[in-house]
Design a protein around this motif. Structure first.
Motif, PDB file in Angstrom:
ATOM      1  N   ILE A   1       0.994  -1.336  -0.745  1.00 14.53           N
ATOM      2  CA  ILE A   1       0.246   0.252  -0.126  1.00 14.53           C
ATOM      3  C   ILE A   1       1.241   1.550  -0.141  1.00 14.53           C
ATOM      4  O   ILE A   1       0.630   2.495  -0.689  1.00 14.53           O
ATOM      5  CB  ILE A   1      -1.165   0.108   1.094  1.00 14.53           C
TER       6      ILE A   1
ATOM      7  N   ILE B   1       2.063   1.458  -4.081  1.00 13.66           N
ATOM      8  CA  ILE B   1       1.217   1.751  -4.645  1.00 13.66           C
ATOM      9  C   ILE B   1       0.843   3.812  -4.194  1.00 13.66           C
ATOM     10  O   ILE B   1       0.794   4.612  -5.166  1.00 13.66           O
ATOM     11  CB  ILE B   1       0.137   1.193  -4.694  1.00 13.66           C
TER      12      ILE B   1
ATOM     13  N   LEU C   1      -6.462   4.224  -2.392  1.00 13.81           N
ATOM     14  CA  LEU C   1      -5.215   3.352  -1.442  1.00 13.81           C
ATOM     15  C   LEU C   1      -6.639   2.576  -0.697  1.00 13.81           C
ATOM     16  O   LEU C   1      -5.812   1.289  -0.817  1.00 13.81           O
ATOM     17  CB  LEU C   1      -4.351   3.843  -0.540  1.00 13.81           C
TER      18      LEU C   1
ATOM     19  N   VAL D   1      -7.156  -0.126  -3.098  1.00 15.34           N
ATOM     20  CA  VAL D   1      -6.509  -1.860  -3.524  1.00 15.34           C
ATOM     21  C   VAL D   1      -5.666  -1.817  -2.586  1.00 15.34           C
ATOM     22  O   VAL D   1      -5.786  -3.258  -2.623  1.00 15.34           O
ATOM     23  CB  VAL D   1      -4.980  -0.206  -3.469  1.00 15.34           C
TER      24      VAL D   1
ATOM     25  N   THR E   1      -8.408  -5.078  -3.543  1.00 17.62           N
ATOM     26  CA  THR E   1      -7.996  -5.648  -4.194  1.00 17.62           C
ATOM     27  C   THR E   1      -7.523  -7.010  -3.328  1.00 17.62           C
ATOM     28  O   THR E   1      -7.184  -7.853  -3.854  1.00 17.62           O
ATOM     29  CB  THR E   1      -7.748  -4.626  -5.179  1.00 17.62           C
ATOM     30  N   LEU E   2      -6.221  -6.597  -2.491  1.00 17.22           N
ATOM     31  CA  LEU E   2      -5.373  -7.683  -1.898  1.00 17.22           C
ATOM     32  C   LEU E   2      -5.538  -8.515  -0.396  1.00 17.22           C
ATOM     33  O   LEU E   2      -5.210  -9.315   0.138  1.00 17.22           O
ATOM     34  CB  LEU E   2      -4.240  -6.022  -1.642  1.00 17.22           C
TER      35      LEU E   2
END
Length: 444
Positions: free
Chosen positions: A181, A184, A434, A437, A440-441
């Motif tokens: 995180i 990114i 974020l 993200v 999604t992770l």
């Protein structure tokens, strides 16, 4: 009732700060006192809350006073002039490169986990360049705030330590899944800096005709004051002396910042010592030393007084229990139908909560309640923590509860209300990206 009084007090304070019609000292001091009296607390209670609040910001205020004077002396002796000239030449006056570079400088500065040192390192070095290029100081604050917020996920920074304490787990283990995180987030902030740099470059060209003309002009359109080039400044230190002492002043600055980052001495003592040495090295008579302090003391004392006023604000709202009450009641009023997703909802609202809750109230007051509710629906404690951390942490340095931000505002000569208006929705956008993200992770 306590929640409503605290909530209204914060709304009134933030509204007054955003309008910018009074000095921040007035709402930061008077509104909390009035709120505490309405809530039924006595003047004796308020005095105790005030003392507790002062203890939390006193070291910051001391550091701020001497940091302002120290960096003011370094500007007097021309420490930053060659650096700025070289950066301008290297970037060919490229506003976009300067913006993107600001992100990575701020991230490196935040590696020690201290927001105060990040502002102290980045703003004095970069603000003269932003002024010369006629770039907005609020763009500088936005980029530093967002970048430092992302790096604030480090295990030795405050938020993760608080969350790990609540969850009773090792802070390093809590941090490891957040590394992607952070990576990114760095890229997202760089992309945002690229876009905002392009926008800023268009504004400068539209206003001044060209970047070259903007650099040549003396008027700072954002601060509304005359900013003179180095060649036109009143020489408080002779040019020959600047050249002779340049290396020594550079070494002193590196030493002070090194001591600050390594935590060898308290930050206030580091800058106090640096100021004393700088005065002794560059100004040999008591008269010149006194004149130098008088030249920079007004800015230092003005912002230090605001930091102390913020301490009053923090002390009273913490001491009365208003912040904890707000955190608990915010959760209790949510409809039962959304309780299973409460951690995600709180994460999505993490940025707005920065205007209502300080870090302690968010992690020690709100996180345990949210975690308890979410766990009844089978949500792992770590998932709740990740949603709330990612949703909140990017906005750390947009909050009126952050003493480090008040320091940054003072160094940049900026106002909190304007900073919030300029930065809030951009940083909330970064936060939402974020969160997507992290979802999604599989972090929550």
């Amino acid at each position: 009732m306590l929640s409503w009084i605290g909530f209204l007090a914060i709304v009134v304070i933030v509204t007054i700060l955003i309008r910018g019609k009074t000095t921040p000292i007035i709402p930061l001091v008077l509104v909390p006192i009035i709120a505490a009296l309405i809530a039924g607390f006595t003047f004796s209670d308020i005095g105790e809350f005030f003392s507790a609040g002062m203890s939390s910001v006193l070291n910051v205020a001391i550091m701020f006073i001497f940091a302002i004077i120290f960096f003011g002396i370094m500007q007097d002796v021309g420490l930053f002039d060659p650096i700025i000239d070289k950066i301008v030449k290297a970037t060919h006056g490229n506003v976009v490169l300067i913006s993107v570079g600001t992100v990575f400088i701020a991230m490196i500065a935040q590696l020690d986990g201290s927001g105060a040192s990040t502002f102290l390192i980045t703003i004095p070095a970069l603000l003269p360049l932003y002024r010369q290029m006629k770039m907005s100081p609020y763009l500088l604050l936005l980029l530093i705030a967002g970048s430092a917020g992302i790096m604030n996920m480090l295990p030795w920074a405050g938020p993760l330590g608080r969350a790990a304490t609540v969850l009773e787990m090792d802070v390093t283990e809590l941090w490891k899944p957040l590394i992607p995180i952070q990576i990114i987030g760095m890229l997202v902030m760089a992309a945002l800096a690229f876009y905002l740099g392009k926008r800023e470059q268009r504004r400068i060209i539209k206003q001044y005709g060209s970047l070259e003309q903007a650099i040549a002009t003396k008027v700072d359109s954002f601060l509304g004051e005359e900013v003179e080039s180095a060649s036109e400044q009143v020489e408080v230190v002779a040019t020959e002396q600047k050249r002779r002492m340049y290396v020594w002043n550079l070494l002193l600055t590196v030493l002070v910042i090194g001591v600050l980052v390594a935590n060898i001495l308290p930050a206030g003592l580091a800058f106090m010592s640096g100021t004393a040495i700088a005065l002794l090295m560059n100004f040999r008579s008591a008269k010149l030393q006194g004149e130098t302090i008088q030249r920079h003391a007004p800015n230092a004392l003005t912002m230090a007084s605001i930091i102390l006023a913020a301490g009053t604000f923090l002390g009273i709202l913490n001491g009365t229990g208003m912040l904890t009450s707000i955190a608990e009641d915010m959760v209790s009023i949510l409809p039962s139908a959304v309780s299973s997703q409460i951690h995600i909802i709180i994460g999505l609202l993490g940025m707005p909560f920065e205007l209502l809750l300080n870090t302690d109230a968010y992690y020690y007051g709100l996180l345990p309640v949210v975690e308890q509710i979410a766990s009844t629906f089978g949500t792992a404690p770590q998932s709740t923590a990740y949603a709330m951390i990612v949703g909140n942490i990017v906005g750390t340095f947009i909050s009126p509860f952050s003493p480090a931000l008040w320091m940054g505002l003072g160094l940049a000569g900026a106002e909190l209300g304007k900073h919030i208006k300029y930065s809030f929705f951009w940083l909330w956008g970064v936060t939402l990206v974020l969160l997507g993200v992290a979802f999604t992770l599989g972090l929550f």
